[in-house]
Design a protein around this motif. Structure first.
Motif, short mmCIF file in Angstrom:
data_model
loop_
_atom_site.label_atom_id
_atom_site.label_comp_id
_atom_site.label_asym_id
_atom_site.label_seq_id
_atom_site.Cartn_x
_atom_site.Cartn_y
_atom_site.Cartn_z
N VAL B 107 37.38 39.19 44.92
CA VAL B 107 37.58 40.51 45.54
C VAL B 107 38.28 41.41 44.54
CG1 VAL B 107 38.64 41.76 47.46
CG2 VAL B 107 37.72 39.47 47.84
N LYS B 108 37.65 42.57 44.27
CA LYS B 108 38.23 43.50 43.30
C LYS B 108 38.58 44.79 44.00
CE LYS B 108 35.22 41.81 39.68
NZ LYS B 108 33.87 41.98 39.16
N GLU B 109 39.79 45.25 43.77
CA GLU B 109 40.20 46.54 44.33
C GLU B 109 39.84 47.63 43.32
OE1 GLU B 109 44.33 46.86 45.77
OE2 GLU B 109 44.27 48.83 44.82
N ILE B 110 39.10 48.64 43.79
CA ILE B 110 38.66 49.70 42.87
C ILE B 110 39.57 50.91 43.05
CG2 ILE B 110 36.73 51.20 42.22
CD1 ILE B 110 34.93 49.09 43.62
N GLY B 111 40.19 51.33 41.97
CA GLY B 111 41.05 52.51 42.02
C GLY B 111 40.58 53.55 41.03
N GLU B 112 41.40 54.58 40.85
CA GLU B 112 41.02 55.66 39.93
C GLU B 112 40.80 55.14 38.52
OE1 GLU B 112 43.73 58.93 40.12
OE2 GLU B 112 43.57 58.99 42.30
N SER B 113 41.63 54.15 38.14
CA SER B 113 41.52 53.67 36.76
C SER B 113 40.63 52.43 36.63
CB SER B 113 42.93 53.36 36.26
OG SER B 113 43.54 52.45 37.15
N GLY B 114 39.82 52.19 37.61
CA GLY B 114 38.93 51.02 37.55
C GLY B 114 39.43 49.92 38.48
N ILE B 115 39.38 48.67 38.00
CA ILE B 115 39.82 47.55 38.86
C ILE B 115 41.34 47.45 38.82
CG2 ILE B 115 39.70 45.04 39.15
CD1 ILE B 115 36.83 45.34 37.92
N GLU B 116 41.97 47.60 39.97
CA GLU B 116 43.43 47.64 40.00
C GLU B 116 44.06 46.35 40.51
OE1 GLU B 116 44.52 51.25 42.02
OE2 GLU B 116 44.10 52.44 40.22
N ASN B 117 43.28 45.52 41.16
CA ASN B 117 43.80 44.28 41.71
C ASN B 117 42.64 43.31 41.87
OD1 ASN B 117 46.20 43.10 42.51
ND2 ASN B 117 46.65 44.81 43.89
N GLU B 118 42.92 42.03 41.80
CA GLU B 118 41.83 41.07 41.87
C GLU B 118 42.28 39.79 42.55
OE1 GLU B 118 40.06 41.14 38.01
OE2 GLU B 118 38.60 39.62 38.55
N TRP B 119 41.48 39.25 43.43
CA TRP B 119 41.78 37.96 44.06
C TRP B 119 40.54 37.07 43.91
CZ3 TRP B 119 42.64 42.71 46.20
CH2 TRP B 119 43.94 43.03 46.56
N THR B 120 40.77 35.79 43.64
CA THR B 120 39.62 34.87 43.60
C THR B 120 39.95 33.64 44.43
OG1 THR B 120 40.44 33.84 41.60
CG2 THR B 120 38.78 35.54 41.32
N PHE B 121 38.93 33.07 45.03
CA PHE B 121 39.11 31.83 45.80
C PHE B 121 37.76 31.15 45.94
CE2 PHE B 121 37.36 33.93 49.46
CZ PHE B 121 37.79 35.25 49.33
N GLY B 122 37.83 29.89 46.34
CA GLY B 122 36.60 29.11 46.45
C GLY B 122 36.62 27.99 45.42
N THR B 123 35.53 27.28 45.33
CA THR B 123 35.50 26.13 44.44
C THR B 123 35.67 26.54 42.97
OG1 THR B 123 34.29 24.14 43.91
CG2 THR B 123 32.99 26.10 44.18
N GLY B 124 36.25 25.60 42.20
CA GLY B 124 36.55 25.95 40.82
C GLY B 124 35.45 25.61 39.84
#
Lengths: 419, 247
Positions: B107-124
């Protein structure tokens, strides 16, 4: 030989059957999964677009904390419809450029150049119309047409629009050519509209406005000055700053009247300038309607003298299926000058000149003008972001209704998206 | 002359019929292959879509739980994202688990400056090389809710993989789950692998070749398969989280 033919025929039937089975399997068996996959992919595209729009509308602006759907509504209502237009949310928050922010979010989801958004205004089309009528005898047929058809049209439009129209009669002249039934005549005054007027449609003598100085119309054809006077004094309800103002002029002569010299004179230009200047000041669309000057009936402007009417010497004009000589040859020949004069007031005010070729067209033209301005205004007041959809692409579309909190109404968002 | 023609025509017709029938059989075989491929593709695409929608809209997953107001689609709770990101780094969250495929979401949070936050989950880790059958990647737009007045724009990407490791681990996890909810205590299947299979009991991971996945239950009596090929697995569940594996 017969046996061989049958053998060959049997082989042929077998071949056709086998080929048929193969074609059937390729088309229907594997094809059905392919088709389902295709429709699933298409559905994903559509749902993805819909979900993107919903998502963007649910996000908030960091400065105001309001949701985008609410901010679009505010933007539409306050008519801040262009990118870079800022809305002031008061001390502590300051100005917010909603549409630039919205564009960034759409670009983030759909990609730059792959979407187009349109939000038309929510409120009814609000217009105030003034109609300046030349009261010379040659307008009898046109006034007659307005009298019989305009009240119903305004009444019908008032259900859809917030509309008021006021007819202003220029200072009357002897219009004894206007015949009711063969003999006798009547002047072109508001008395003609008795019993037909409503809150939405009124009629006033321009003299009752008491304009003074250079705003005072000098004669029955002084429509430029007349328009200036009306704009200065305002319609009976007064000018509303949020209304779309439309000025309609109905005449067949230069503003201030045609001169026998066949030239446009200083006073014609002065009269036109007054009307134009005032219209530009108030942001009024001006649509002059050039009624029949005789040019279309008698292209050579050379009709025979017609002795029955006192307005001689004139060329022919038809009224109630009879020929009436109410135009001089000069007036007919000034048709082109009149058109260019009318253009000079129409163009800078974003209006247009309408030319009538018959007596029944005046009201039709007025209706056309109202519809045209309504469409232009809606277009101007619509929020438009992104680039218009290309013609050679498959376009996904979505319409969503959003609230406009300030007025408790709703408007639609139209989204077009392609890949 | 007539007899001679018949003498030539008959064997020729027979050969032609045989060729035709061989062509028909080959066509049948190819057709079935295409059909299976299309079916598999459809299956993986449909599953991927469902997983994304469940993640974004189920309150058991990431959806923000509106107590009083009307529910809206695809609004993720930022707090749940943090928690998923911590808890599910090697396995898929239970709310959107699939036992046929493996997936990892970002999951990527899109802000004015591009990707501002990122979460990942699921199998590795996923199947790779010959053990990988198919994989798809797609995304949906989401809103990330920090508070009532702070909802930001984002994208949720998913990588969904169909492979031998996912099938093997999926079967073991499914058997474990069925046992835990008292639905089934024993099950069996035939698994085809392109590489040897190993089991790391320390980390409770199963590996096909170099690709490994964490399992939900611990395995007993299982040392893996030394070679590639088709293997039969019989498993029996023992409380609380043990699977007894037999060949």
């Amino acid at each position: 030989m017969k046996g061989q033919t049958l053998e060959m025929l049997g082989f042929l039937i077998l071949s056709v059957t086998v080929i048929g089975i193969i074609i059937f399997m390729r088309t229907y068996l594997a094809g059905s999964y392919g088709n389902t996959l295709l429709s699933l992919t298409e559905r994903q595209e559509t749902e993805g677009m819909r979900s993107g729009l919903n998502t963007i509308l649910q996000t908030t602006d960091p400065k105001t904390g309001r949701k985008m759907e609410e901010l679009i509504g505010i933007s539409s209502y306050t008519e801040k419809v262009k990118k870079g237009d800022k809305i002031d949310f008061g001390p502590g928050i300051g100005e917010v450029d909603i549409l630039t922010m919205l564009e960034e979010r759409f670009n983030g989801i759909y990609g730059e150049g792959k979407w187009y958004l349109k939000v038309p205004p929510a409120d009814k089309f609000f217009t105030q119309i003034v109609i300046v009528v030349d009261t010379s005898a040659s307008l009898c047929d046109d006034v007659d047409n307005i009298k019989s058809s305009l009240p119903k049209i305004i009444q019908d439009l008032s259900e859809e629009y917030d509309i008021t129209a006021t007819i202003y009669m220029l200072p009357g002249a002897d219009s004894s050519c206007c015949k009711k039934t063969g003999y006798g005549g009547y002047d072109l005054t508001c008395d003609l509209f008795e019993g037909k007027l409503t809150d939405n449609l009124q009629c006033m003598s321009i003299n009752s406005l008491d304009c003074v100085g250079n705003m005072l119309p000098q004669n029955e054809e002084d429509w430029g000055r007349g328009l200036g006077c009306i704009i200065q004094k305002g319609p009976p309800q007064g000018w509303n700053e949020k209304s779309t103002k439309i000025g309609i002029i109905l005449s067949d002569e230069l503003s201030g009247g045609n001169d026998d010299s066949g030239e446009e004179l200083y006073y014609n230009m002065a009269s036109l300038e007054i009307g134009k200047k005032k219209a530009e000041e108030i942001g009024m669309y001006v649509f002059p309607i050039k009624t029949e000057t005789g040019r279309k009936i008698c292209p050579g402007c050379d009709c025979p003298n017609y002795p029955e009417c006192s307005c001689a010497p004139n060329i022919c004009v038809y009224y109630q299926n009879q020929q009436y000589p109410v135009f001089s040859k000069i007036q007919c020949k000034m048709d082109g000058i009149l058109y260019s004069q009318m253009k000079r007031i129409a163009e800078p005010t974003e209006g247009d000149v309408y030319e009538l070729s018959g007596s029944g067209e005046a009201t039709k033209s007025i209706l056309e003008i109202i519809k045209r301005v309504e469409a232009e205004e809606r277009e101007k007041r619509s929020i438009k972001l992104g680039i218009p959809p290309p013609k050679n692409k498959k376009i996904n579309t979505e319409t969503l209704t959003i609230p406009i909190p300030l007025i408790g109404k709703y408007t639609n968002i139209y989204l077009y998206q392609w890949s | 002359m007539k007899g001679q023609i018949s003498y030539v025509m008959k064997p020729m017709t027979m050969i032609a019929v045989i060729i035709l029938l061989v062509f028909l059989l080959q066509s049948l075989y190819l057709n079935r292959g295409k059909e299976t491929q299309a079916e598999k593709k459809l299956d993986i695409v449909g599953t991927g879509t469902n997983i994304l929608l469940i993640l974004a809209n189920s309150k058991d997953c990431l959806a923000y739980d509106y107590q009083q107001t009307m529910e809206k689609a695809n609004i993720l709770d930022a707090a749940k994202l943090d928690s998923f990101s911590n808890d599910y780094q090697a396995v898929e969250p239970e709310c959107a688990r699939n036992y046929d495929f493996g997936w990892r979401a970002e999951v990527k949070e899109i802000g004015e400056s591009g990707i501002e936050n990122e979460w990942t989950f699921g199998t590795g880790d996923f199947s790779s090389g010959k053990s990988l059958n198919n994989e798809v990647n797609f995304w949906i737009p989401v809103a990330i809710r920090y508070s009532e007045n702070d909802i930001r724009l984002g994208k949720m990407d998913i990588r969904l993989v169909d492979g031998e490791l996912e099938k093997l681990a999926g079967f073991l996890d499914w058997s474990c789950k069925m046992g835990q909810i008292n639905r089934m205590t024993s099950s069996s299947t035939d698994i085809r692998t392109s590489y040897p299979v190993t089991y790391n009991s320390q980390e409770n991971k199963i590996c096909v070749g170099d690709s490994c996945r964490k399992l939900q239950c611990r395995l007993r009596y299982f040392d893996g398969f030394d070679s590639d090929g088709i293997h039969t697995l019989n498993v029996e569940f023992k409380q609380p989280d043990i699977l007894l594996v037999g060949g």
